[in-house]
Design a protein around this motif. Structure first.
Motif, short mmCIF file in Angstrom:
data_model
loop_
_atom_site.label_atom_id
_atom_site.label_comp_id
_atom_site.label_asym_id
_atom_site.label_seq_id
_atom_site.Cartn_x
_atom_site.Cartn_y
_atom_site.Cartn_z
N LEU A 25 1.96 5.70 0.05
CA LEU A 25 0.55 5.52 -1.01
C LEU A 25 0.49 4.05 -0.96
N ASN A 26 -0.68 3.77 -0.23
CA ASN A 26 -1.08 2.21 0.02
C ASN A 26 -1.64 1.77 -1.22
N ALA A 27 -1.62 0.37 -1.37
CA ALA A 27 -2.10 -0.44 -2.37
C ALA A 27 -3.73 -0.14 -2.56
N GLU A 28 -4.42 -0.15 -1.75
CA GLU A 28 -5.78 -0.05 -1.39
C GLU A 28 -6.39 1.47 -1.93
N GLY A 29 -5.59 2.27 -2.14
CA GLY A 29 -5.80 3.55 -2.47
C GLY A 29 -6.98 4.40 -1.69
N THR A 30 -6.54 4.45 -0.40
CA THR A 30 -7.35 4.78 0.73
C THR A 30 -6.57 5.82 1.38
N GLY A 31 -7.40 6.78 2.24
CA GLY A 31 -6.84 7.86 3.15
C GLY A 31 -6.55 9.13 2.38
N TYR A 32 -6.05 10.08 3.06
CA TYR A 32 -5.80 11.62 2.46
C TYR A 32 -4.40 11.91 2.64
N VAL A 33 -4.00 12.56 1.79
CA VAL A 33 -2.68 13.62 1.88
C VAL A 33 -3.07 14.87 1.84
N MET A 34 -2.70 15.67 2.77
CA MET A 34 -3.20 17.22 2.96
C MET A 34 -1.90 18.24 3.18
N CYS B 197 -4.64 1.86 10.99
CA CYS B 197 -4.74 3.23 10.04
C CYS B 197 -3.15 3.52 10.01
N TYR B 198 -2.57 3.73 11.22
CA TYR B 198 -1.04 3.96 10.87
C TYR B 198 -0.35 3.02 10.10
N PRO C 132 -8.74 2.00 7.45
CA PRO C 132 -7.98 2.08 6.42
C PRO C 132 -8.27 1.27 4.98
N PHE C 133 -9.67 1.03 5.16
CA PHE C 133 -10.36 0.26 3.75
C PHE C 133 -11.82 1.17 3.94
N VAL C 134 -12.33 0.93 2.60
CA VAL C 134 -13.75 1.42 2.45
C VAL C 134 -14.72 0.44 2.06
N ASN C 135 -15.61 0.14 3.01
CA ASN C 135 -16.52 -0.76 2.86
C ASN C 135 -17.71 -0.45 3.60
N ALA C 136 -18.84 0.05 2.86
CA ALA C 136 -20.11 0.55 3.32
C ALA C 136 -20.87 -0.37 4.25
N GLN C 137 -20.56 -1.75 3.94
CA GLN C 137 -21.16 -3.12 4.43
C GLN C 137 -20.47 -3.50 5.75
N ALA C 138 -19.44 -3.03 6.21
CA ALA C 138 -18.53 -3.57 7.12
C ALA C 138 -19.35 -3.01 8.61
N ARG C 139 -19.22 -4.14 9.38
CA ARG C 139 -19.92 -3.76 10.77
C ARG C 139 -19.35 -4.37 11.95
#
Length: 523
Positions: free
Chosen positions: A281-290, A401-402, A364-371
């Motif tokens: 579980l990364n520090a950024e709190g991103t991704g899925y565990v399924m 991501c990995y 692996p990060f969440v940013n709606a402004q990333a381009r």
């Protein structure tokens, strides 16, 4: 006579019904286009009844192709597009249209929830970063701004759960979607702390029973039999979410070492199977565990908003210019030249961030402004160098991501459009310094669901045996990474990653500039 398993894969844009024999060989398939409505408010919705009608059309179409399909069908299994919110009332009728995973209306609520201290605890339980796609975020937003929707509902389902309800009259969901939305991947049950973190404790009654499809089958109803052309009483298996089923069918589980699976199409999905103790579980709190339909085993996933869409963009630069010169040509026409451009360009000279989606990035990060952007251009660089940089950008994003999931895999099973290109496979293999194997499985999602049904009806004693016959024989020989190219990418990746971090303030300022320009145009 019962020698066929039907796998249904209900995607956002197409619904497929695929017939397999009990050994996993594909017999035939039938597909029906699916569509959704999008609005200026960020909405993306789909009528529930139409989705069910399209599913029955796909099944009837399959019946027209496979002789005596109804009598031969040993089981039906289904998977579908993930996330989203499909509300149903006490009479099992739709409460409005479904909010799809593409629906962005919950963004303000996600920002509020993500800022709370409880969000980290929610992430530690679900293993999944909060985003607008998810049912939990959407229901929290409905509770704030559209409470009448939840007040009118008796159960909140996902797409595959809605189809299962129509096939069997049973309200249920599977462990994968239940756990990454409202539960605990360690126990495969719902978790009170997650409901509380989302502010939905008073809405918990809307969640259905969780069933394990490899152990529980329900019979096809008489009504559904008439609508689909199948026989009443045919066993129906509720599969897991489409991402998990596609990974299972393509080879994420099975083999020695740390095996991973990437689906590199319009978007990029990067997954690895691990036991629960191995989850990172990364520090950024991103991704899925399924959850996987294997005891004590899960899939970790990170997703890129855009993968080969970046290639479409860079190729369109060429076609647009050629059209200006009077030559009618499409990006597809240029696709065959990529291999040659890769050969005549030098690796690792330019860093390209493949965030071409107007929705930014989510893994692996969440940013709606990333381009998207190039770093390192000089006057000597030409178009082939840009194409190579874009391809390498896909490899760097995959490695990013990995790395966020705990390290690079020892083998990569590759699926999606990029798997067809020898040059792209070589870049992706070297980017993570691991051998690549391509699966010949055409319909991996439907196959993954059918594999669950095959175990449920006793055709195989467990999923390991099923994988040995349905998956492993369809994997091509490993393609070993080029050592020199891998070393080049080991040097390129730190530049890619450090630039990604450094660009955040620039993305923020560019977004503000774009917004200001739009406001001026409106006035």
């Amino acid at each position: 006579m019962r020698d066929v398993i039907i796998g249904i894969d209900a995607g956002t844009s197409v619904i497929k019904a695929v017939a397999f024999d009990l050994a996993g060989r594909q017999i035939s398939s039938s597909s029906v286009p699916n569509s959704y409505l999008s609005g200026s408010d960020g909405s993306a919705t789909q009528p529930l009844d139409r989705t069910w009608a399209d599913c029955t059309r796909a099944l009837r179409g399959l019946g027209e192709q496979v002789t005596d399909l109804a009598r031969r069908t040993a089981a039906v299994a289904l998977t579908a597009q993930g996330d989203g919110t499909w509300l149903v009332d006490r009479d099992n009728r739709p409460v409005g249209d479904a909010w799809l995973w593409l629906d962005a209306r919950a963004a303000p609520t996600v920002d509020v929830l993500a800022a709370k201290t409880e969000n980290r605890a929610r992430f530690e339980l679900t293993g999944t970063g909060l985003n607008t796609c998810q049912q939990g975020a959407q229901m929290a937003h409905m509770d704030r701004f559209f409470p009448e929707l939840l007040d009118s509902a008796d159960v909140a389902l996902h797409c595959k759960d809605w189809l299962y309800l129509n096939l069997t009259d049973v309200r249920a969901t599977d462990p994968s979607e239940a756990n990454f939305t409202f539960g605990n991947f360690r126990t495969r049950g719902y978790e009170d702390q997650v409901f509380d973190a989302l502010g939905l404790g008073h809405r918990r009654h809307l969640l259905p029973e969780i069933i394990e499809g490899t152990q529980t089958l329900n019979p096809l109803t008489a009504t559904a039999a008439k609508q689909t052309g199948l026989l009443e009483g045919t066993p129906v298996c509720l599969g897991y979410v489409d991402m998990v089923m596609t990974a299972l069918g393509a080879g994420v589980y099975g083999g020695t070492g740390d095996t991973a699976c990437s689906i590199v199409g319009s978007t990029g999905v990067h997954m690895r199977a691990t036991n629960i103790a191995g989850v990172h579980l990364n520090a950024e709190g991103t991704g899925y565990v399924m959850a996987l339909p294997v005891p004590n085993t899960v899939v970790q996933a990170q997703t890129n908003m855009a993968a080969t869409l970046n290639l479409d963009w860079v190729l369109s630069l060429g076609t647009d210019l050629l059209r200006e010169m009077g030559q009618e040509i499409t990006p597809r026409d240029l696709m065959g030249r990529i291999e040659g451009w890769l050969e005549k360009s030098t690796p690792g000279q330019i860093a390209y961030h493949p965030y071409i989606s107007e929705a930014g990035e989510r893994g692996p990060f969440v940013n709606a402004q990333a381009r998207a952007g190039f770093i390192g251009l000089s006057a000597s660089h030409r178009y082939p160098d840009l194409v190579r940089a874009v391809v390498e950008g896909l490899g760097m994003a995959m490695r990013d991501c990995y790395a966020a999931m705990g390290g690079l895999p020892s083998e990569l099973r590759l699926s999606g459009g990029a798997a067809r290109s020898r040059g792209l496979r070589a870049v992706l293999s070297a980017a993570i310094n691991a051998p690549v194997r391509v699966s010949d499985r055409e319909e991996a999602g439907a196959a993954g669901a059918a594999m669950m049904a095959a175990v449920a009806i006793g055709a195989y004693p467990d999923m390991n045996a099923c994988v040995g016959e349905w998956v492993t024989p369809l994997l091509a020989a490993p393609e070993t990474p080029n050592a020199e190219l891998a070393a080049t990418y080991d040097r390129l990746f730190p530049a890619f990653q450090s630039a990604r971090h450094a660009l955040v303030p620039a993305w923020t300022r560019l977004a503000a500039a774009r917004d200001a320009t739009l406001q001026r145009k409106k006035t």
